[in-house]
Scaffold this active site. Structure first.
Site, PDB file in Angstrom:
ATOM      1  N   CYS A 180       2.252  -2.580  15.495  1.00 13.56           N
ATOM      2  CA  CYS A 180       2.195  -2.257  14.064  1.00 13.56           C
ATOM      3  C   CYS A 180       1.476  -3.337  13.256  1.00 13.56           C
ATOM      4  CB  CYS A 180       3.620  -2.068  13.549  1.00 13.56           C
ATOM      5  SG  CYS A 180       3.689  -1.825  11.764  1.00 13.56           S
ATOM      6  N   GLU A 233       0.834  -1.197   0.000  1.00 18.31           N
ATOM      7  CA  GLU A 233       0.000   0.000   0.000  1.00 18.31           C
ATOM      8  C   GLU A 233       0.870   1.247   0.000  1.00 18.31           C
ATOM      9  OE1 GLU A 233      -2.758  -0.275   3.265  1.00 18.31           O
ATOM     10  OE2 GLU A 233      -3.494  -2.217   2.569  1.00 18.31           O
ATOM     11  N   CYS A 291       7.214  -4.981  15.349  1.00 15.21           N
ATOM     12  CA  CYS A 291       6.903  -4.124  16.501  1.00 15.21           C
ATOM     13  C   CYS A 291       5.500  -4.484  16.997  1.00 15.21           C
ATOM     14  CB  CYS A 291       6.966  -2.653  16.111  1.00 15.21           C
ATOM     15  SG  CYS A 291       8.593  -2.194  15.483  1.00 15.21           S
ATOM     16  N   CYS A 339      -0.901   5.793   9.792  1.00 15.13           N
ATOM     17  CA  CYS A 339       0.353   5.123  10.156  1.00 15.13           C
ATOM     18  C   CYS A 339       0.079   3.798  10.838  1.00 15.13           C
ATOM     19  CB  CYS A 339       1.107   5.933  11.209  1.00 15.13           C
ATOM     20  SG  CYS A 339       1.808   7.394  10.609  1.00 15.13           S
ATOM     21  N   CYS A 351       3.634   8.519   1.090  1.00 12.28           N
ATOM     22  CA  CYS A 351       4.185   7.551   2.038  1.00 12.28           C
ATOM     23  C   CYS A 351       4.367   6.236   1.290  1.00 12.28           C
ATOM     24  CB  CYS A 351       3.196   7.426   3.187  1.00 12.28           C
ATOM     25  SG  CYS A 351       3.689   6.248   4.425  1.00 12.28           S
ATOM     26  N   CYS A 403       6.804  -6.906   7.172  1.00 14.03           N
ATOM     27  CA  CYS A 403       8.011  -6.444   7.880  1.00 14.03           C
ATOM     28  C   CYS A 403       8.410  -7.485   8.906  1.00 14.03           C
ATOM     29  CB  CYS A 403       7.747  -5.110   8.565  1.00 14.03           C
ATOM     30  SG  CYS A 403       9.227  -4.443   9.356  1.00 14.03           S
TER      31      CYS A 403
HETATM   32  N1  SAH Z   1       9.724   0.605   9.543  1.00 17.44           N
HETATM   33  C1  SAH Z   1       9.928   1.991   9.622  1.00 17.44           C
HETATM   34  C2  SAH Z   1       9.041   2.789   8.684  1.00 17.44           C
HETATM   35  C3  SAH Z   1       7.625   2.331   8.548  1.00 17.44           C
HETATM   36  S1  SAH Z   1       6.571   2.484   9.969  1.00 17.44           S
HETATM   37  C4  SAH Z   1       9.783   2.487  11.045  1.00 17.44           C
HETATM   38  O1  SAH Z   1       9.342   1.736  11.898  1.00 17.44           O
HETATM   39  O2  SAH Z   1      10.168   3.629  11.281  1.00 17.44           O
HETATM   40  C5  SAH Z   1       6.217   4.228   9.932  1.00 17.44           C
HETATM   41  C6  SAH Z   1       5.791   4.846  11.264  1.00 17.44           C
HETATM   42  O3  SAH Z   1       4.478   4.418  11.669  1.00 17.44           O
HETATM   43  C7  SAH Z   1       6.727   4.519  12.400  1.00 17.44           C
HETATM   44  O4  SAH Z   1       7.080   5.632  13.157  1.00 17.44           O
HETATM   45  C8  SAH Z   1       5.898   3.533  13.176  1.00 17.44           C
HETATM   46  O5  SAH Z   1       6.349   3.412  14.432  1.00 17.44           O
HETATM   47  C9  SAH Z   1       4.500   4.110  13.033  1.00 17.44           C
HETATM   48  N2  SAH Z   1       3.425   3.172  13.374  1.00 17.44           N
HETATM   49  C10 SAH Z   1       3.436   1.840  13.211  1.00 17.44           C
HETATM   50  N3  SAH Z   1       2.283   1.292  13.677  1.00 17.44           N
HETATM   51  C11 SAH Z   1       1.546   2.313  14.153  1.00 17.44           C
HETATM   52  C12 SAH Z   1       0.229   2.394  14.735  1.00 17.44           C
HETATM   53  N4  SAH Z   1      -0.531   1.307  14.925  1.00 17.44           N
HETATM   54  N5  SAH Z   1      -0.220   3.614  15.073  1.00 17.44           N
HETATM   55  C13 SAH Z   1       0.538   4.713  14.870  1.00 17.44           C
HETATM   56  N6  SAH Z   1       1.758   4.691  14.329  1.00 17.44           N
HETATM   57  C14 SAH Z   1       2.268   3.510  13.962  1.00 17.44           C
HETATM   58 FE1  SF4 Z   2       8.285  -2.814  10.695  1.00 14.68          FE
HETATM   59 FE2  SF4 Z   2       6.021  -1.713  11.556  1.00 14.68          FE
HETATM   60 FE3  SF4 Z   2       8.123  -1.889  13.203  1.00 14.68          FE
HETATM   61 FE4  SF4 Z   2       8.198  -0.159  11.129  1.00 14.68          FE
HETATM   62  S1  SF4 Z   2       6.813  -0.084  12.879  1.00 14.68           S
HETATM   63  S2  SF4 Z   2       9.817  -1.593  11.783  1.00 14.68           S
HETATM   64  S3  SF4 Z   2       7.011  -1.321   9.608  1.00 14.68           S
HETATM   65  S4  SF4 Z   2       6.979  -3.628  12.326  1.00 14.68           S
END
Ligand code: SAH
Ligand code: SF4
Length: 370
Positions: free
Chosen positions: A118, A91, A115, A340, A104, A111
């Site tokens: 996420c 996406e 995390c 995000c 974006c 991934c």
């Molecule tokens: N992997 C990279 C870039 C993609 S994630 C990273 O982690 O930085 C992009 C952003 O979205 C990151 O700052 C991440 O922490 C945030 N993000 C991920 N899941 C989220 C959620 N459920 N709500 C708000 N922000 C989120």
């Molecule tokens: Fe991967 Fe999501 Fe963590 Fe970014 S926030 S590193 S996309 S698992």
């Protein structure tokens, strides 16, 4: 098999033209047609002879990811779902504002960092996108502007590598695409308008400083290792102190006087107390930073909650009181699951692809030794 010219840097295009017995300067013409004029048909490249046009269509192609569908949010945000083959979908999201439009972009299908907050991470990991699939996203978004009736909104002015995936774990393709984004003969975005966001792979941050001086943002999300280990598992390998040191080195090497942006997701009752804000203020004294707070965006199956806006505001005020420029990222595109961390695409977890995935995981593990 036809060669896909979309993902080739100018130098590689030159080599390609030489290899098919054509003059090297043709590469510049084709590069501009593809990236500046958004052309994918050789027959539309009017400064090439008819013979060359048909020779090219036999040997090569400009292959962009296939748009499966597009969705428009009531707030103007637009989300595209793109197919990259084998059942994998990624996406990308365009966020138009008054004076700018931020795209974006995704860097991987899923991934592997996983995390806990996420949606992309929860999908697992299928594969890295190649350079053409990454730059193809910008190509598609630019094309959408060309097609729209209302030309008053700006074209893509900013790109953030904040879609699906950890960009540093797809290093060559991501940095190659960023280079193209900043190339005046292609998209010509300034280095301040192309941002890579990372969960913090320390050795790769150092490696990044050797190839680019684009903007870097750090997804910190916690003021201490104990908490960050739970939220961002890669922290167990690269703890906060090492991460901040690497970030400092990056900024210094780029000769950049700007403050680093620290992303901090706010999760109700997990990392959003005033004590956390205080600890974060002390921690970040080491690094000139501004803080972008992202209230958690919920997704199906997640146990976390978004804090109340009063709690978000008090966290912000506590940081501001300690001298930090602090912004709250307004949630955009939530009605179309484009906010995000809500990007899930479709990650092919087919067993036959297991080998490919474990290779990618190994890359992640082996970064420690770089
Ligand atoms: N992997 C990279 C870039 C993609 S994630 C990273 O982690 O930085 C992009 C952003 O979205 C990151 O700052 C991440 O922490 C945030 N993000 C991920 N899941 C989220 C959620 N459920 N709500 C708000 N922000 C989120
Ligand atoms: Fe991967 Fe999501 Fe963590 Fe970014 S926030 S590193 S996309 S698992």
């Amino acid at each position: 098999m036809k060669q896909n010219l979309l993902g080739m840097q100018l130098k590689e295009l030159e080599t390609f033209f030489i290899s098919i017995n054509e003059r090297p300067f043709r590469s510049k013409q084709v590069f501009q047609w593809v990236h500046q004029k958004g052309t994918s048909e050789f027959s539309e490249m009017t400064n090439l002879s008819k013979e060359l046009q048909s020779k090219l269509s036999e040997l090569a192609e400009i292959k962009v990811p296939e748009v499966i569908y597009e969705k428009d949010s009531i707030d103007g945000t637009k989300k595209w779902v793109l197919s990259v083959g084998s059942g994998d979908l990624v996406e990308m999201v365009l966020i138009p504002e008054k004076k700018r439009a931020t795209l974006c972009i995704s860097s991987q299908v899923g991934c592997a960092v996983d995390c806990s907050f996420c949606a992309t991470g929860k999908q697992g990991f299928s594969r890295n996108l190649d350079l053409s699939e990454i730059i193809g996203q910008l190509w598609i978004a630019e094309k959408a502007f060309e097609d729209q009736k209302d030309k008053s909104t700006r074209k893509v002015t900013n790109v953030v590598m904040m879609g699906m995936g950890e960009p540093l774990l797809n290093f060559d393709a991501v940095t190659g695409a960023m280079q193209m984004m900043m190339d005046d003969r292609a998209y010509g975005l300034s280095k301040r308008k192309v941002t890579l966001s990372t969960s913090g792979l320390v050795p790769l941050i150092d490696k990044l400083s050797e190839v680019t001086d684009a903007a870097l943002t750090i997804s910190l999300h916690a003021p201490n290792d104990e908490l960050r280990n739970q939220l961002v598992p890669i922290n167990k390998k690269y703890p906060i102190n090492d991460l901040l040191e690497a970030t400092k080195r990056y900024v210094e090497k780029c000769g950049d006087s700007r403050k680093t942006t620290i992303e901090y997701i706010l999760i109700d009752g997990v990392n959003d107390s005033l004590q956390d804000a205080k600890e974060l203020s002390v921690l970040l004294r080491k690094l000139p930073s501004k803080i972008n707070l992202i209230p958690f965006n919920p997704f199906p199956g997640s146990a976390y909650k978004r804090p109340s806006s009063t709690r978000v505001q008090s966290f912000k005020k506590a940081l501001q009181k300690n001298g930090y420029i602090t912004t709250i990222r307004t949630t955009r595109g939530e009605d179309i699951m484009a906010a995000c961390g809500q990007l899930i695409g479709q990650v092919n977890n087919d067993k036959t692809r297991k080998k490919e995935r474990s290779e990618a995981k190994n890359t992640m593990i082996s970064t420690k030794t770089i």
